[in-house]
Motif scaffolding. Structure first.
Motif, PDB file in Angstrom:
ATOM      1  N   ASP A  57       0.821  -1.197   0.000  1.00  0.00           N
ATOM      2  CA  ASP A  57       0.000   0.000   0.000  1.00  0.00           C
ATOM      3  C   ASP A  57       0.863   1.258   0.000  1.00  0.00           C
ATOM      4  O   ASP A  57       2.063   1.213   0.254  1.00  0.00           O
ATOM      5  CB  ASP A  57      -0.915   0.004   1.224  1.00  0.00           C
ATOM      6  CG  ASP A  57      -0.177  -0.395   2.499  1.00  0.00           C
ATOM      7  OD1 ASP A  57       0.782   0.320   2.860  1.00  0.00           O
ATOM      8  OD2 ASP A  57      -0.532  -1.417   3.099  1.00  0.00           O
ATOM      9  N   VAL A  58       0.227   2.392  -0.291  1.00  0.00           N
ATOM     10  CA  VAL A  58       0.863   3.704  -0.178  1.00  0.00           C
ATOM     11  C   VAL A  58       0.273   4.381   1.053  1.00  0.00           C
ATOM     12  O   VAL A  58      -0.955   4.483   1.188  1.00  0.00           O
ATOM     13  CB  VAL A  58       0.617   4.549  -1.440  1.00  0.00           C
ATOM     14  CG1 VAL A  58       1.227   5.941  -1.269  1.00  0.00           C
ATOM     15  CG2 VAL A  58       1.186   3.863  -2.665  1.00  0.00           C
ATOM     16  N   ARG A  59       1.125   4.856   1.954  1.00  0.00           N
ATOM     17  CA  ARG A  59       0.681   5.310   3.262  1.00  0.00           C
ATOM     18  C   ARG A  59       0.900   6.805   3.464  1.00  0.00           C
ATOM     19  O   ARG A  59       1.871   7.373   2.970  1.00  0.00           O
ATOM     20  CB  ARG A  59       1.435   4.552   4.359  1.00  0.00           C
ATOM     21  CG  ARG A  59       1.293   3.049   4.234  1.00  0.00           C
ATOM     22  CD  ARG A  59       2.422   2.311   4.906  1.00  0.00           C
ATOM     23  NE  ARG A  59       2.349   0.864   4.670  1.00  0.00           N
ATOM     24  CZ  ARG A  59       3.319   0.017   4.920  1.00  0.00           C
ATOM     25  NH1 ARG A  59       4.479   0.456   5.422  1.00  0.00           N
ATOM     26  NH2 ARG A  59       3.169  -1.266   4.660  1.00  0.00           N
ATOM     27  N   CYS A  60      -0.008   7.424   4.226  1.00  0.00           N
ATOM     28  CA  CYS A  60       0.196   8.802   4.654  1.00  0.00           C
ATOM     29  C   CYS A  60       1.296   8.835   5.705  1.00  0.00           C
ATOM     30  O   CYS A  60       1.581   7.839   6.370  1.00  0.00           O
ATOM     31  CB  CYS A  60      -1.099   9.375   5.223  1.00  0.00           C
ATOM     32  SG  CYS A  60      -2.428   9.536   4.007  1.00  0.00           S
ATOM     33  N   ASP A  61       1.913   9.993   5.862  1.00  0.00           N
ATOM     34  CA  ASP A  61       3.057  10.122   6.768  1.00  0.00           C
ATOM     35  C   ASP A  61       2.723  10.754   8.108  1.00  0.00           C
ATOM     36  O   ASP A  61       3.596  10.872   8.964  1.00  0.00           O
ATOM     37  CB  ASP A  61       4.170  10.932   6.091  1.00  0.00           C
ATOM     38  CG  ASP A  61       4.881  10.130   5.013  1.00  0.00           C
ATOM     39  OD1 ASP A  61       4.845   8.883   5.083  1.00  0.00           O
ATOM     40  OD2 ASP A  61       5.466  10.750   4.111  1.00  0.00           O
ATOM     41  N   VAL A  62       1.481  11.170   8.308  1.00  0.00           N
ATOM     42  CA  VAL A  62       1.056  11.688   9.613  1.00  0.00           C
ATOM     43  C   VAL A  62       0.015  10.738  10.177  1.00  0.00           C
ATOM     44  O   VAL A  62      -0.964  10.390   9.499  1.00  0.00           O
ATOM     45  CB  VAL A  62       0.486  13.110   9.509  1.00  0.00           C
ATOM     46  CG1 VAL A  62      -0.086  13.557  10.860  1.00  0.00           C
ATOM     47  CG2 VAL A  62       1.568  14.083   9.062  1.00  0.00           C
ATOM     48  N   GLY A  63       0.239  10.289  11.410  1.00  0.00           N
ATOM     49  CA  GLY A  63      -0.677   9.350  12.043  1.00  0.00           C
ATOM     50  C   GLY A  63      -0.736   9.577  13.536  1.00  0.00           C
ATOM     51  O   GLY A  63      -0.312  10.625  14.048  1.00  0.00           O
ATOM     52  N   THR A  64      -1.244   8.587  14.245  1.00  0.00           N
ATOM     53  CA  THR A  64      -1.476   8.692  15.677  1.00  0.00           C
ATOM     54  C   THR A  64      -1.037   7.405  16.370  1.00  0.00           C
ATOM     55  O   THR A  64      -1.295   6.305  15.863  1.00  0.00           O
ATOM     56  CB  THR A  64      -2.973   8.936  15.970  1.00  0.00           C
ATOM     57  OG1 THR A  64      -3.402  10.091  15.252  1.00  0.00           O
ATOM     58  CG2 THR A  64      -3.222   9.151  17.457  1.00  0.00           C
ATOM     59  N   ILE A  65      -0.385   7.556  17.514  1.00  0.00           N
ATOM     60  CA  ILE A  65      -0.069   6.393  18.337  1.00  0.00           C
ATOM     61  C   ILE A  65      -1.360   5.867  18.967  1.00  0.00           C
ATOM     62  O   ILE A  65      -2.139   6.633  19.539  1.00  0.00           O
ATOM     63  CB  ILE A  65       0.937   6.739  19.448  1.00  0.00           C
ATOM     64  CG1 ILE A  65       2.264   7.189  18.834  1.00  0.00           C
ATOM     65  CG2 ILE A  65       1.149   5.551  20.387  1.00  0.00           C
ATOM     66  CD1 ILE A  65       3.003   6.093  18.089  1.00  0.00           C
TER      67      ILE A  65
END
Length: 211
Positions: A57-65
């Motif tokens: 997949d192609v993933r976003c670079d901002v996320g959440t723990i």
């Protein structure tokens, strides 16, 4: 790291079912039972393109723990998790998915909303309540009972340290791309711009008879 089809906001809740071998291994490697509970921490990021299953997949670079309680686990490693979002992060570098997705991340700061931001959020909330009252009363429901429940949630001491913007956003079923925009916004004002857009969509749907 756990790439998914939906982002997770700080304070948001997310149930997960673990069945892929790579994520069963992740649970085994990072299981924490020090406080008498079975928990695990990992990063949640939105899949921008591709599938949740099988990788590639192609993933976003901002996320959440996510801090997850393991509510049930079978002998073969399959499990049910109850996750709560905590700290936002930005991916610095993705490393090879062996044996599961991994990344180097930096935490993102959370800025305290100003008085002007809070006033703007209150105005957005009033717009939401206007739409909700119209929809609820049209279906024969008591809007004031619903609003009282929302006020109780807002007063929950467990969320006292959470930004009121996240508390407000976590009430709604917001589209994944808008949740991601909210995560990526660098300031409370930018986050409120996203919520303005969300409200415009809700108001438009309500005006044309949607919910």
């Amino acid at each position: 790291m756990f790439p998914l089809g939906t982002p997770l906001l700080p304070g948001g809740e997310l149930p997960l079912r673990i069945f892929e071998p790579r994520y069963r291994q992740m649970l085994t490697d990072h299981l924490d039972e020090t406080d008498g509970r079975s928990t695990v921490r990992f990063g949640v990021v939105l899949i921008a393109r591709g599938s949740e299953v099988g990788g590639g997949d192609v993933r976003c670079d901002v996320g959440t723990i996510a801090h997850a309680d393991i509510t049930d686990r079978l002998p073969d490693g399959r499990a049910l998790l109850s996750c709560t979002g905590t700290q936002r992060f930005r991916v610095v570098e993705w490393v090879p998915d062996d044996p599961y997705p991994r990344a180097v991340v930096d935490p993102l700061p959370e800025h305290t909303p100003s008085d002007a931001d809070l006033a703007r959020l209150a105005a957005i909330d009033e717009r939401l309540r206007t739409v909700m009252r119209r929809v609820l009363e049209a279906s024969g429901k008591d809007a004031d009972v619903v609003f009282a429940a929302l006020d109780t949630l807002d007063a929950d001491p467990l969320t006292a340290d959470l930004s009121p913007i996240y508390r407000w956003a976590n009430r709604l079923a917001i589209e994944a791309h808008d949740l991601q925009r909210l995560l990526e916004a660098e300031t409370p004002a930018g986050q409120l711009d996203v919520l303005d857009d969300v409200m415009e969509g809700l108001e438009a749907r309500a005006a044309f008879g949607g919910t």
